[in-house]
Design a protein around this motif. Structure first.
Motif, PDB file in Angstrom:
ATOM      1  N   LEU A 183       0.840  -1.194   0.000  1.00  0.00           N
ATOM      2  CA  LEU A 183       0.000   0.000   0.000  1.00  0.00           C
ATOM      3  C   LEU A 183       0.878   1.248   0.000  1.00  0.00           C
ATOM      4  O   LEU A 183       2.050   1.203   0.386  1.00  0.00           O
ATOM      5  CB  LEU A 183      -0.923  -0.011   1.229  1.00  0.00           C
ATOM      6  N   ALA A 184       0.304   2.352  -0.455  1.00  0.00           N
ATOM      7  CA  ALA A 184       1.004   3.638  -0.473  1.00  0.00           C
ATOM      8  C   ALA A 184       0.263   4.620   0.417  1.00  0.00           C
ATOM      9  O   ALA A 184      -0.977   4.629   0.466  1.00  0.00           O
ATOM     10  CB  ALA A 184       1.091   4.180  -1.893  1.00  0.00           C
ATOM     11  N   MET A 185       1.044   5.466   1.140  1.00  0.00           N
ATOM     12  CA  MET A 185       0.468   6.394   2.115  1.00  0.00           C
ATOM     13  C   MET A 185       1.029   7.796   1.896  1.00  0.00           C
ATOM     14  O   MET A 185       2.150   7.956   1.406  1.00  0.00           O
ATOM     15  CB  MET A 185       0.820   5.943   3.538  1.00  0.00           C
ATOM     16  N   ASP A 186       0.241   8.809   2.292  1.00  0.00           N
ATOM     17  CA  ASP A 186       0.720  10.175   2.220  1.00  0.00           C
ATOM     18  C   ASP A 186       1.467  10.533   3.504  1.00  0.00           C
ATOM     19  O   ASP A 186       1.693   9.680   4.369  1.00  0.00           O
ATOM     20  CB  ASP A 186      -0.424  11.151   1.923  1.00  0.00           C
ATOM     21  N   ARG A 187       1.834  11.801   3.670  1.00  0.00           N
ATOM     22  CA  ARG A 187       2.670  12.221   4.799  1.00  0.00           C
ATOM     23  C   ARG A 187       1.980  12.077   6.145  1.00  0.00           C
ATOM     24  O   ARG A 187       2.632  12.037   7.185  1.00  0.00           O
ATOM     25  CB  ARG A 187       3.105  13.684   4.611  1.00  0.00           C
ATOM     26  N   HIS A 188       0.643  11.979   6.160  1.00  0.00           N
ATOM     27  CA  HIS A 188      -0.096  11.809   7.408  1.00  0.00           C
ATOM     28  C   HIS A 188      -0.570  10.372   7.596  1.00  0.00           C
ATOM     29  O   HIS A 188      -1.448  10.120   8.397  1.00  0.00           O
ATOM     30  CB  HIS A 188      -1.278  12.780   7.458  1.00  0.00           C
ATOM     31  N   TRP A 189       0.012   9.448   6.833  1.00  0.00           N
ATOM     32  CA  TRP A 189      -0.288   8.023   6.935  1.00  0.00           C
ATOM     33  C   TRP A 189      -1.710   7.694   6.460  1.00  0.00           C
ATOM     34  O   TRP A 189      -2.296   6.702   6.884  1.00  0.00           O
ATOM     35  CB  TRP A 189      -0.085   7.506   8.357  1.00  0.00           C
ATOM     36  N   ASN A 190      -2.253   8.514   5.571  1.00  0.00           N
ATOM     37  CA  ASN A 190      -3.545   8.207   4.979  1.00  0.00           C
ATOM     38  C   ASN A 190      -3.331   7.328   3.750  1.00  0.00           C
ATOM     39  O   ASN A 190      -2.446   7.584   2.933  1.00  0.00           O
ATOM     40  CB  ASN A 190      -4.273   9.485   4.576  1.00  0.00           C
ATOM     41  N   LEU A 191      -4.155   6.316   3.640  1.00  0.00           N
ATOM     42  CA  LEU A 191      -4.055   5.369   2.526  1.00  0.00           C
ATOM     43  C   LEU A 191      -4.454   6.061   1.228  1.00  0.00           C
ATOM     44  O   LEU A 191      -5.544   6.627   1.126  1.00  0.00           O
ATOM     45  CB  LEU A 191      -4.976   4.178   2.795  1.00  0.00           C
ATOM     46  N   VAL A 192      -3.573   6.015   0.217  1.00  0.00           N
ATOM     47  CA  VAL A 192      -3.882   6.659  -1.054  1.00  0.00           C
ATOM     48  C   VAL A 192      -3.984   5.652  -2.200  1.00  0.00           C
ATOM     49  O   VAL A 192      -4.713   5.880  -3.165  1.00  0.00           O
ATOM     50  CB  VAL A 192      -2.853   7.753  -1.399  1.00  0.00           C
ATOM     51  N   MET A 193      -3.257   4.525  -2.101  1.00  0.00           N
ATOM     52  CA  MET A 193      -3.318   3.495  -3.130  1.00  0.00           C
ATOM     53  C   MET A 193      -2.980   2.150  -2.487  1.00  0.00           C
ATOM     54  O   MET A 193      -2.310   2.101  -1.446  1.00  0.00           O
ATOM     55  CB  MET A 193      -2.328   3.797  -4.277  1.00  0.00           C
ATOM     56  N   HIS A 194      -3.431   1.066  -3.102  1.00  0.00           N
ATOM     57  CA  HIS A 194      -3.138  -0.265  -2.563  1.00  0.00           C
ATOM     58  C   HIS A 194      -3.344  -1.307  -3.656  1.00  0.00           C
ATOM     59  O   HIS A 194      -3.959  -1.029  -4.697  1.00  0.00           O
ATOM     60  CB  HIS A 194      -4.036  -0.573  -1.361  1.00  0.00           C
ATOM     61  N   ASN A 195      -2.835  -2.512  -3.420  1.00  0.00           N
ATOM     62  CA  ASN A 195      -3.123  -3.594  -4.358  1.00  0.00           C
ATOM     63  C   ASN A 195      -4.324  -4.394  -3.844  1.00  0.00           C
ATOM     64  O   ASN A 195      -4.923  -4.066  -2.816  1.00  0.00           O
ATOM     65  CB  ASN A 195      -1.889  -4.456  -4.626  1.00  0.00           C
ATOM     66  N   ARG A 196      -4.655  -5.477  -4.539  1.00  0.00           N
ATOM     67  CA  ARG A 196      -5.904  -6.180  -4.252  1.00  0.00           C
ATOM     68  C   ARG A 196      -5.885  -6.938  -2.924  1.00  0.00           C
ATOM     69  O   ARG A 196      -6.954  -7.283  -2.394  1.00  0.00           O
ATOM     70  CB  ARG A 196      -6.214  -7.152  -5.391  1.00  0.00           C
ATOM     71  N   LEU A 197      -4.701  -7.203  -2.369  1.00  0.00           N
ATOM     72  CA  LEU A 197      -4.632  -7.948  -1.110  1.00  0.00           C
ATOM     73  C   LEU A 197      -5.055  -7.119   0.087  1.00  0.00           C
ATOM     74  O   LEU A 197      -5.614  -7.648   1.059  1.00  0.00           O
ATOM     75  CB  LEU A 197      -3.205  -8.450  -0.900  1.00  0.00           C
ATOM     76  N   VAL A 198      -4.804  -5.835   0.041  1.00  0.00           N
ATOM     77  CA  VAL A 198      -4.999  -4.989   1.225  1.00  0.00           C
ATOM     78  C   VAL A 198      -6.450  -4.965   1.701  1.00  0.00           C
ATOM     79  O   VAL A 198      -6.707  -5.170   2.902  1.00  0.00           O
ATOM     80  CB  VAL A 198      -4.460  -3.564   0.959  1.00  0.00           C
ATOM     81  N   PRO A 199      -7.460  -4.732   0.855  1.00  0.00           N
ATOM     82  CA  PRO A 199      -8.844  -4.735   1.361  1.00  0.00           C
ATOM     83  C   PRO A 199      -9.251  -6.080   1.954  1.00  0.00           C
ATOM     84  O   PRO A 199     -10.068  -6.123   2.889  1.00  0.00           O
ATOM     85  CB  PRO A 199      -9.678  -4.408   0.113  1.00  0.00           C
ATOM     86  N   LEU A 200      -8.683  -7.152   1.460  1.00  0.00           N
ATOM     87  CA  LEU A 200      -9.024  -8.476   1.983  1.00  0.00           C
ATOM     88  C   LEU A 200      -8.536  -8.629   3.422  1.00  0.00           C
ATOM     89  O   LEU A 200      -9.196  -9.270   4.237  1.00  0.00           O
ATOM     90  CB  LEU A 200      -8.403  -9.564   1.102  1.00  0.00           C
ATOM     91  N   LEU A 243      -5.791 -16.712  -0.988  1.00  0.00           N
ATOM     92  CA  LEU A 243      -6.698 -15.616  -0.665  1.00  0.00           C
ATOM     93  C   LEU A 243      -6.969 -14.755  -1.885  1.00  0.00           C
ATOM     94  O   LEU A 243      -8.123 -14.393  -2.170  1.00  0.00           O
ATOM     95  CB  LEU A 243      -6.081 -14.767   0.453  1.00  0.00           C
ATOM     96  N   LEU A 244      -5.933 -14.418  -2.635  1.00  0.00           N
ATOM     97  CA  LEU A 244      -6.118 -13.610  -3.821  1.00  0.00           C
ATOM     98  C   LEU A 244      -6.892 -14.368  -4.892  1.00  0.00           C
ATOM     99  O   LEU A 244      -7.763 -13.800  -5.559  1.00  0.00           O
ATOM    100  CB  LEU A 244      -4.753 -13.158  -4.365  1.00  0.00           C
ATOM    101  N   ALA A 245      -6.609 -15.667  -5.045  1.00  0.00           N
ATOM    102  CA  ALA A 245      -7.301 -16.462  -6.062  1.00  0.00           C
ATOM    103  C   ALA A 245      -8.783 -16.556  -5.756  1.00  0.00           C
ATOM    104  O   ALA A 245      -9.638 -16.444  -6.651  1.00  0.00           O
ATOM    105  CB  ALA A 245      -6.673 -17.852  -6.134  1.00  0.00           C
ATOM    106  N   SER A 246      -9.130 -16.780  -4.473  1.00  0.00           N
ATOM    107  CA  SER A 246     -10.549 -16.905  -4.131  1.00  0.00           C
ATOM    108  C   SER A 246     -11.293 -15.597  -4.310  1.00  0.00           C
ATOM    109  O   SER A 246     -12.473 -15.578  -4.656  1.00  0.00           O
ATOM    110  CB  SER A 246     -10.674 -17.387  -2.679  1.00  0.00           C
ATOM    111  N   ALA A 247     -10.615 -14.472  -4.085  1.00  0.00           N
ATOM    112  CA  ALA A 247     -11.256 -13.176  -4.236  1.00  0.00           C
ATOM    113  C   ALA A 247     -11.412 -12.780  -5.689  1.00  0.00           C
ATOM    114  O   ALA A 247     -12.244 -11.938  -6.031  1.00  0.00           O
ATOM    115  CB  ALA A 247     -10.433 -12.101  -3.519  1.00  0.00           C
ATOM    116  N   SER A 248     -10.609 -13.396  -6.571  1.00  0.00           N
ATOM    117  CA  SER A 248     -10.653 -13.053  -7.984  1.00  0.00           C
ATOM    118  C   SER A 248     -11.690 -13.846  -8.751  1.00  0.00           C
ATOM    119  O   SER A 248     -11.973 -13.580  -9.911  1.00  0.00           O
ATOM    120  CB  SER A 248      -9.263 -13.283  -8.616  1.00  0.00           C
TER     121      SER A 248
END
Length: 276
Positions: A117-134, A270-275
């Motif tokens: 995942l990618a975060m801004d200077r205040h640790w707010n989530l700005v981008m992520h891959n498919r595993l993170v929401p799972l 986990l990724l396969a089942s979610a896809s």
């Protein structure tokens, strides 16, 4: 309250001398020390700090470099000295940031099937891959409403904290990273965030676990309970430094790697089942 991490000023600096004095003191430089590393006379530096002399643009850039002033603050120095700002500050969603945004998203996607995942200077989530929401599933809905603060989500008792086996170790790891960031930037938003996080319970009813393999500033072990089993992970952080763009300089990416084959297998499944 840990006052060592707090900004050492009661009001924002306005003049160039105020900026110089604040950051010189924050970096624990005497006027003589700073004059030496900046290759100027102590007398001239003193005159600049007190407003009796005006710095050239070259001197401004030399001083902010020697004091390791964040890009976001360097623009304020330039304006206070009478020069135009030189560092861009555009939102990540700005159309002109599309190439950079696509590059970051590609890195995150290529890290699959491991979480990133990618975060801004205040640790707010700005981008992520498919595993993170799972992995975030099951946290309180209010913690998942944007902007999602990664630290708050990780340590809140209604967030991911009850599922982190080495919570005390992970908590101290995050606190130290946050303290380092506060010392470097003086950001009052981060100061408030640290105080909020320190108020959360240290252990939600489970015995403390400290995992081996920690290398401060490089690698951090992370044991996480999921419906698919216990994940043994290793976390590392990458900073997207940029010499001219504030947004990219402040962007950080957290990547997780499996520490054993069982975790690797679980993440692939986990990724396969979610896809499907």
């Amino acid at each position: 309250m840990d006052t060592s991490a707090l900004p050492h000023r009661s009001a924002p600096p306005t003049s160039f001398g105020d900026h110089l004095r604040h950051w010189r003191q924050r970096r624990r430089f005497s006027q003589m020390d700073l004059a030496h590393v900046a290759e100027v006379s102590t007398r001239h530096l003193s005159c600049v700090e007190t407003g009796r002399a005006s710095p050239s643009r070259e001197m401004v850039l030399r001083l902010v470099e020697r004091l390791d002033v964040p890009l976001r603050e360097r623009n304020a120095w330039l304006v206070a000295a009478g020069f135009a700002p030189m560092y861009r500050a555009r939102p990540l969603q700005d159309p002109e940031m599309a190439p950079a945004r696509a590059a970051v998203q590609r890195i995150l996607a290529c890290h699959e099937p491991w979480p990133a995942l990618a975060m801004d200077r205040h640790w707010n989530l700005v981008m992520h891959n498919r595993l993170v929401p799972l992995l975030m599933a099951g946290a309180a809905p209010e913690l998942l409403q944007g902007p999602v603060n990664v630290l708050r989500l990780s340590l809140h008792p209604q967030g991911l904290a009850p599922r982190i086996a080495n919570l005390r170790q992970w908590r101290e790891h995050l606190f130290e990273r946050l303290r380092q960031q506060i010392r470097a930037t003086g950001d009052t938003v981060l100061v408030a965030l640290l105080e909020e996080l320190k108020g959360y319970p240290e252990e939600p009813g489970s015995p403390p676990v400290d995992l081996p393999g920690e290398h401060p500033g490089v690698l951090m072990p992370f044991q996480f309970h999921t419906p698919h089993g216990v994940l043994q992970l290793v976390s590392t952080t990458t900073v997207f430094g940029s010499p001219v763009d504030i947004t990219l300089q402040e962007l950080a990416m957290e990547t997780f790697f499996p520490a054993d084959e069982a975790t690797a297998t679980a993440l692939r499944g986990l990724l396969a089942s979610a896809s499907v």
